[in-house]
Design a protein around this motif. Structure first.
Motif: not given
Ligand code: DGI
Ligand code: FE
Ligand code: FE
Length: 384
Positions: A212-217, A244-247, A304-306, A322-324, A328-330
């Motif tokens: 799931h996290r891969c898909l997000h990344t 790498l942001h959520d590695i 600072y991505h969070t 992009a993270d938000c 694939n974001r819900e």
């Protein structure tokens, strides 16, 4: 009169040329003491991230351990704010008093820039300048700029810290370019690891993150590169930041805290208690210390991505957004509006997305991190 020579630099890493200069300062100026002063590490500036001050100072100590009268000063690396030469000299003046002559060593290439340094007149009141001669050096230039200066005849040694780092990054030997003990230290602490490629980063994501996290990344990568194209940022750098942001997102809080300890990062209370806040900090550390990424734009975007932060650069804004909004974001309220805004006005989209995040934090009763608040205030200032 006692005489103390001071030789500052980045020393990332110290190399044989620096050691030769130190020897020459000793033989030519005959100071009672010589201090080597690694500079501080101004974080999140554009360009290359400098290695940790602790390691740079340790390498200097190792390189000069057999040299009498040579010391390494932690003064600049211990300061969190930018350390100007004038501050360092005030510090040494206070330490040694008026009866000691301080000698500040500069490279010949710094003669002109010297006068745009912070408080050059005060520097000249505090210290005598010593200029390192280089090939093609003109004594008159130095003497015109600094009538009472010393001139040190530098031998030509063709080695630079840049070359050493670059050799390390491609696995080329650095034997002979640094003292053997320094070479050993660099290896032991893997200070300049080879830079990860995009293909390797993709592989790492698959290894370290669940499906799931891969898909997000990969979604963040797609969106971030799209925005990079739209707003003129380097697409490859953006792709690496996104990958790498959520590695470190899926390692435990304990392991994250252990990484902080290992890399001498001191998280604040809120970060210590939550992987939601800590993972961006540890991801940056992994990128820098383990994956050989020393580009500050990539590193600050991960860091600072969070929360975001004050005065965000283009990379931080794009990765945050992009993270938000990645494909694939819900769904969440306002998502489609933010998506269309992103293409039109990046700042407004980032702000809308941060304000949406703030509502979510308030609803779930989580404390707001100070960086989140600074990010929103700073962005509001930029927009109006
Ligand atoms: O890692 P992701 O899930 O992709 O996304 P993220 O890195 O933006 O993390 C989102 C989480 O971070 C979410 O649970 C809310 C939390 N968060 C973001 N800003 C703050 C925050 N938590 C606190 N306590 N304070 C904040 O300011
Ligand atoms: Fe995240
Ligand atoms: Fe994420």
């Amino acid at each position: 009169m006692k005489r103390v020579a001071l030789y500052g630099g980045v020393f990332d890493p110290v190399h044989s040329g620096h050691v030769a200069v130190a020897e020459q300062i000793l033989t030519e100026l005959k100071p009672d003491e010589l201090f080597l002063i690694p500079c501080g590490n101004p974080p999140h500036k554009k360009g290359r991230r400098i290695s940790d001050g602790y390691h740079r100072a340790q390498m200097l100590r190792i390189a000069t351990q057999s040299m009498k009268k040579v010391f390494v000063s932690d003064y600049e690396i211990a300061r969190t704010e930018t350390s100007y030469t004038v501050h360092t000299l005030e510090h040494f003046k206070k330490k040694y008093g008026q009866d000691t002559e301080l000698i500040w060593v500069i490279g010949a290439d710094n003669i002109k820039p010297f006068f745009s340094w912070y408080q050059p007149k005060r520097i000249l009141e505090l210290a005598t300048i010593a200029v390192l001669a280089r090939p093609g050096f003109n004594r008159k230039d130095a003497q015109t700029a600094f009538p009472d200066c010393y001139i040190i005849g530098q031998k030509q040694i063709n080695v630079s810290s840049t070359q050493i780092r670059e050799n390390c990054k491609i696995g080329k030997s650095i034997t002979g370019l640094v003292p053997p003990s320094v070479e050993e230290y660099i290896k032991e602490h893997s200070l300049y690891p080879p830079t990860i490629t995009i293909a390797q980063a993709e592989q790492l994501v698959k290894e370290r993150l669940r499906e799931h996290r891969c898909l997000h990344t990969f979604g963040v990568r797609k969106e971030a590169v799209r925005l990079a194209k739209r707003f003129g940022a380097d697409e490859e750098k953006m792709a690496l930041a996104a990958l790498l942001h959520d590695i470190t997102k899926q390692i435990s809080l304990e392991e994250q805290l252990a990484l902080c300890k290992q890399y001498q990062i001191i998280p604040d209370q809120m970060q210590k208690e939550s992987t939601a806040l800590l993972h961006s900090i540890t991801a940056e550390a992994v990128a820098f210390y383990q994956l050989g990424i020393d580009d500050n734009e990539i590193l600050s975007a991960i860091r600072y991505h969070t929360t975001g932060c004050a005065d965000m650069n283009l990379f931080i804004k794009i990765i945050y957004l992009a993270d938000c909004i990645e494909p694939n974001r819900e769904e969440y309220p306002g998502l489609s509006e933010i998506r269309s805004l992103a293409w039109e006005n990046l700042d407004k989209a980032v702000l809308a997305s941060m304000e949406r995040g703030l509502i979510h934090l308030k609803e779930t009763g989580k404390p707001i991190h100070p960086d989140t608040i600074s990010a929103i205030e700073s962005l509001k200032g930029e927009i109006t």
